[in-house]
Design an enzyme around this catalytic site. Sequence first.
Site, PDB file in Angstrom:
ATOM      1  N   ASP A   1       1.201  -1.061  -4.939  1.00 46.57           N
ATOM      2  CA  ASP A   1       0.437   0.135  -5.274  1.00 46.57           C
ATOM      3  C   ASP A   1       1.440   1.131  -5.868  1.00 46.57           C
ATOM      4  O   ASP A   1       2.158   1.809  -5.139  1.00 46.57           O
ATOM      5  CB  ASP A   1      -0.186   0.658  -3.973  1.00 46.57           C
ATOM      6  CG  ASP A   1      -0.846   2.012  -4.131  1.00 46.57           C
ATOM      7  OD1 ASP A   1      -0.964   2.479  -5.279  1.00 46.57           O
ATOM      8  OD2 ASP A   1      -1.245   2.582  -3.103  1.00 46.57           O
TER       9      ASP A   1
ATOM     10  N   LYS B   1       0.414  12.381  -6.877  1.00 43.75           N
ATOM     11  CA  LYS B   1      -0.986  12.124  -6.537  1.00 43.75           C
ATOM     12  C   LYS B   1      -1.277  12.475  -5.084  1.00 43.75           C
ATOM     13  O   LYS B   1      -0.374  12.786  -4.295  1.00 43.75           O
ATOM     14  CB  LYS B   1      -1.363  10.658  -6.827  1.00 43.75           C
ATOM     15  CG  LYS B   1      -0.428   9.587  -6.307  1.00 43.75           C
ATOM     16  CD  LYS B   1      -0.302   9.458  -4.798  1.00 43.75           C
ATOM     17  CE  LYS B   1      -1.589   9.101  -4.110  1.00 43.75           C
ATOM     18  NZ  LYS B   1      -1.699   7.655  -3.879  1.00 43.75           N
TER      19      LYS B   1
ATOM     20  N   SER C   1       0.809  -1.225   0.000  1.00 40.54           N
ATOM     21  CA  SER C   1       0.000   0.000   0.000  1.00 40.54           C
ATOM     22  C   SER C   1       0.842   1.274   0.000  1.00 40.54           C
ATOM     23  O   SER C   1       1.714   1.452   0.856  1.00 40.54           O
ATOM     24  CB  SER C   1      -0.890  -0.007   1.246  1.00 40.54           C
ATOM     25  OG  SER C   1      -1.314   1.297   1.556  1.00 40.54           O
ATOM     26  N   GLY C   2       0.535   2.167  -0.918  1.00 44.98           N
ATOM     27  CA  GLY C   2       1.243   3.446  -0.952  1.00 44.98           C
ATOM     28  C   GLY C   2       0.967   4.269   0.293  1.00 44.98           C
ATOM     29  O   GLY C   2       1.870   4.898   0.858  1.00 44.98           O
ATOM     30  N   LEU C   3      -0.296   4.233   0.742  1.00 49.83           N
ATOM     31  CA  LEU C   3      -0.654   4.984   1.946  1.00 49.83           C
ATOM     32  C   LEU C   3       0.141   4.451   3.148  1.00 49.83           C
ATOM     33  O   LEU C   3       0.734   5.208   3.910  1.00 49.83           O
ATOM     34  CB  LEU C   3      -2.163   4.856   2.212  1.00 49.83           C
ATOM     35  CG  LEU C   3      -2.633   5.418   3.553  1.00 49.83           C
ATOM     36  CD1 LEU C   3      -2.375   6.915   3.659  1.00 49.83           C
ATOM     37  CD2 LEU C   3      -4.118   5.112   3.784  1.00 49.83           C
TER      38      LEU C   3
ATOM     39  N   ASP D   1       0.981  10.634   1.734  1.00 45.90           N
ATOM     40  CA  ASP D   1       0.726   9.784   0.564  1.00 45.90           C
ATOM     41  C   ASP D   1       0.625  10.670  -0.681  1.00 45.90           C
ATOM     42  O   ASP D   1      -0.363  10.652  -1.398  1.00 45.90           O
ATOM     43  CB  ASP D   1      -0.573   9.002   0.811  1.00 45.90           C
ATOM     44  CG  ASP D   1      -0.802   7.921  -0.237  1.00 45.90           C
ATOM     45  OD1 ASP D   1       0.127   7.612  -1.006  1.00 45.90           O
ATOM     46  OD2 ASP D   1      -1.935   7.389  -0.286  1.00 45.90           O
TER      47      ASP D   1
ATOM     48  N   ASN E   1      -3.888  10.888  -1.822  1.00 43.59           N
ATOM     49  CA  ASN E   1      -4.689   9.709  -1.479  1.00 43.59           C
ATOM     50  C   ASN E   1      -6.142   9.906  -1.912  1.00 43.59           C
ATOM     51  O   ASN E   1      -6.693  11.006  -1.814  1.00 43.59           O
ATOM     52  CB  ASN E   1      -4.621   9.453   0.035  1.00 43.59           C
ATOM     53  CG  ASN E   1      -5.343   8.173   0.404  1.00 43.59           C
ATOM     54  OD1 ASN E   1      -6.549   8.163   0.624  1.00 43.59           O
ATOM     55  ND2 ASN E   1      -4.597   7.087   0.432  1.00 43.59           N
ATOM     56  N   SER E   2      -6.762   8.845  -2.380  1.00 41.43           N
ATOM     57  CA  SER E   2      -8.105   8.928  -2.967  1.00 41.43           C
ATOM     58  C   SER E   2      -9.168   9.418  -1.993  1.00 41.43           C
ATOM     59  O   SER E   2     -10.233   9.871  -2.403  1.00 41.43           O
ATOM     60  CB  SER E   2      -8.513   7.556  -3.488  1.00 41.43           C
ATOM     61  OG  SER E   2      -7.620   7.138  -4.465  1.00 41.43           O
TER      62      SER E   2
ATOM     63  N   ASP F   1       0.971   3.848  -7.431  1.00 41.73           N
ATOM     64  CA  ASP F   1       0.425   5.202  -7.618  1.00 41.73           C
ATOM     65  C   ASP F   1       0.177   5.467  -9.111  1.00 41.73           C
ATOM     66  O   ASP F   1      -0.502   4.694  -9.762  1.00 41.73           O
ATOM     67  CB  ASP F   1       1.347   6.252  -6.990  1.00 41.73           C
ATOM     68  CG  ASP F   1       1.333   6.168  -5.461  1.00 41.73           C
ATOM     69  OD1 ASP F   1       0.396   5.542  -4.928  1.00 41.73           O
ATOM     70  OD2 ASP F   1       2.244   6.707  -4.817  1.00 41.73           O
TER      71      ASP F   1
ATOM     72  N   GLU G   1      -2.762   4.062 -11.061  1.00 40.24           N
ATOM     73  CA  GLU G   1      -4.043   4.774 -11.071  1.00 40.24           C
ATOM     74  C   GLU G   1      -3.997   5.945 -12.051  1.00 40.24           C
ATOM     75  O   GLU G   1      -2.925   6.540 -12.256  1.00 40.24           O
ATOM     76  CB  GLU G   1      -4.393   5.256  -9.654  1.00 40.24           C
ATOM     77  CG  GLU G   1      -3.409   6.244  -9.050  1.00 40.24           C
ATOM     78  CD  GLU G   1      -3.489   6.318  -7.527  1.00 40.24           C
ATOM     79  OE1 GLU G   1      -3.349   5.267  -6.858  1.00 40.24           O
ATOM     80  OE2 GLU G   1      -3.676   7.436  -7.003  1.00 40.24           O
TER      81      GLU G   1
ATOM     82  N   ARG H   1      -5.997   1.130 -12.409  1.00 37.21           N
ATOM     83  CA  ARG H   1      -6.943   1.581 -11.379  1.00 37.21           C
ATOM     84  C   ARG H   1      -7.722   2.784 -11.884  1.00 37.21           C
ATOM     85  O   ARG H   1      -7.130   3.810 -12.261  1.00 37.21           O
ATOM     86  CB  ARG H   1      -6.153   1.923 -10.120  1.00 37.21           C
ATOM     87  CG  ARG H   1      -6.932   2.669  -9.057  1.00 37.21           C
ATOM     88  CD  ARG H   1      -6.159   2.595  -7.763  1.00 37.21           C
ATOM     89  NE  ARG H   1      -6.488   3.648  -6.842  1.00 37.21           N
ATOM     90  CZ  ARG H   1      -5.938   3.759  -5.637  1.00 37.21           C
ATOM     91  NH1 ARG H   1      -5.026   2.889  -5.237  1.00 37.21           N
ATOM     92  NH2 ARG H   1      -6.283   4.749  -4.830  1.00 37.21           N
TER      93      ARG H   1
ATOM     94  N   HIS I   1     -12.228   1.837  -7.925  1.00 40.15           N
ATOM     95  CA  HIS I   1     -12.156   2.369  -6.565  1.00 40.15           C
ATOM     96  C   HIS I   1     -13.369   3.237  -6.281  1.00 40.15           C
ATOM     97  O   HIS I   1     -13.917   3.891  -7.172  1.00 40.15           O
ATOM     98  CB  HIS I   1     -10.875   3.193  -6.404  1.00 40.15           C
ATOM     99  CG  HIS I   1     -10.403   3.267  -4.975  1.00 40.15           C
ATOM    100  ND1 HIS I   1     -10.915   2.492  -3.971  1.00 40.15           N
ATOM    101  CD2 HIS I   1      -9.433   4.032  -4.387  1.00 40.15           C
ATOM    102  CE1 HIS I   1     -10.305   2.762  -2.842  1.00 40.15           C
ATOM    103  NE2 HIS I   1      -9.398   3.697  -3.056  1.00 40.15           N
TER     104      HIS I   1
END
Length: 558
Positions: free
Chosen positions: A98, A133, A59-61, A71, A135-136, A100, A127, A172, A203
């Site tokens: 991930d 980026k 996970s990038g986060l 992130d 975080n979503s 990104d 993504e 993504r 997502h």
Amino acid sequence: MVQPLPKTTPTTTRAFDTPRTTRLKAMLNGQGLSFLMEAHNGLSAKIAQEAGFEGIWGSGLSISAALGVRDNNEASWTQVLEVVEFMADATSVPILLDGDTGYGNFNSARRLVKKLEQRGVAGVCMEDKIFPKTNSFLRSTAQPLADMEEFAGKIRAAKEAQRDDDFVVVARVEALIAGHGMEEALKRGEAYRKAGADAVLIHSRERHPDEILQFKREWGDRLPLVIVPTKYYTTPTDVFREAGFKIVIWANHLMRSALTAMQGAAKQIFEAQTLIGVEEKVATLAEVFRLQGESELEQAEKAYLPKGGPVARGIVLAAGRGDELGELVKDRPKSMVPIAGKPILEHILDAYRSANVRDLVVVRGFAKAAVDVQGATFVDNDAFASTGELASLACAKASLDGPCVVSYGDVLFKRYVLDELLETEGDFVVAVDSMPKDATTASGSSSLARKADWAACSEPHSRKTLLANVRLVDMTTDAKGAGVTGEWTGLLKLSTNGAKAVREILGTLSKADLATASVPDLLRRLVNEGRDVRVVYTRGGWLDVDTLSDVLEGSAFQ
Ligand code: SPV
Ligand code: MG
């Protein structure tokens, strides 16, 4: 055709024959629903695998949070690569990173794929946002999406860069996150499918699964779908299974659980200024060492390290019978009485070897034929019945030609006591227990009827003496004797010079002396001659096996 793997994954780090890439691809293309567990470093990756997960989400986060940054691509992509390499090294299950946005344009993405393949990562998810980026779940609608054609080119470049046919590239789609609606999401998914993606991650930041379920219905089976139900976590997993999704990613829960546990421990220790109360709640050090694979290294050291020169020789005085043990020493000396399944002497020799004290010499006497341990040379004091300890030591005089440790055949000791003795500089060093087993302090009020060798030292054991140069002042059999600060453990270390001095003293002893003199007599003589006999204090960690109850205690000691 690759067969899907069974749902249960071994909890060990057993190496699979099937490459990780192939296994990740099988999760996407096989029957049923698979799960990837988030990890953010080697340790959490190992924990995820041991829990049974058949794959890991890098996970990038979580990786950025664990690194203490945001992130937002604050950690460079090569820093992420380093982390994911540790994760791959620590595990044998596939890792989907991930990635990104691919950290740049198509060129960065294809270089990323190349490096991930080199480091044993099974796939990457990219993504369709703009580098750097966010975080979503932050400022989602404010985040610009990548141009669809540009991102499709990036996916194509990534796919064409891979060497391993089974390396997985997941595209993504962030259109729902960014508020662009279902039609845009489907359009983008289709463009990325045509570009060669192996799967689409759709997502959503909704609390209900409605939009991802709608996406699945309209998408059909064009490509496997991956989801991240962080926000719609209350949805029963069977809903995802029945809808036909292929992979569910539990995206950040190891990082978040570690965070809660660390905050709790830090607060408690800070407030209490002690570890009491926390120690019981945290993983044992043994568990840490197990997860680190310590035992494998220990084995490897035995296999690969040169044996190294011994640090000293060990001389064990084991001539006496040990009458107090009655039947147990009918036809063997005390040193051969078994404790926890092996003779006392074996325990002693093993302790020496573990500290690299080799070239072990055992002085035998009573029932010498029964002293049949391996890996030691024997010298015999055949006059054991009419002579004392120094006569036995004199039998080993030829071995007093370099650094050595002298001890008794009925005294067990822990490795750390020996290590402390070996680490203490000096021509003569004795290990003294400042808290012998039946006294609160050596000079305390206990009757201390036990026969023992008490040591009067220049200073009692204290925090100060850890650094101080404590010397032996006298030896006595009277526990309440002047200046007694502890019990001698029976361990004496001699330097080359010290061994030479002892050899010379032994050469001067009369027959009468040899009949009775003990090692404490030798120590007293050294002190009286003005020699510096250094003391290293210990608390426990040794056992003088004198009685039957000592034999029983010995099993627990081991
Ligand atoms: C991550 O784990 O870094 C993800 C998933 O990208 S999410 O945080 O839900 O965007
Ligand atoms: Mg991410």
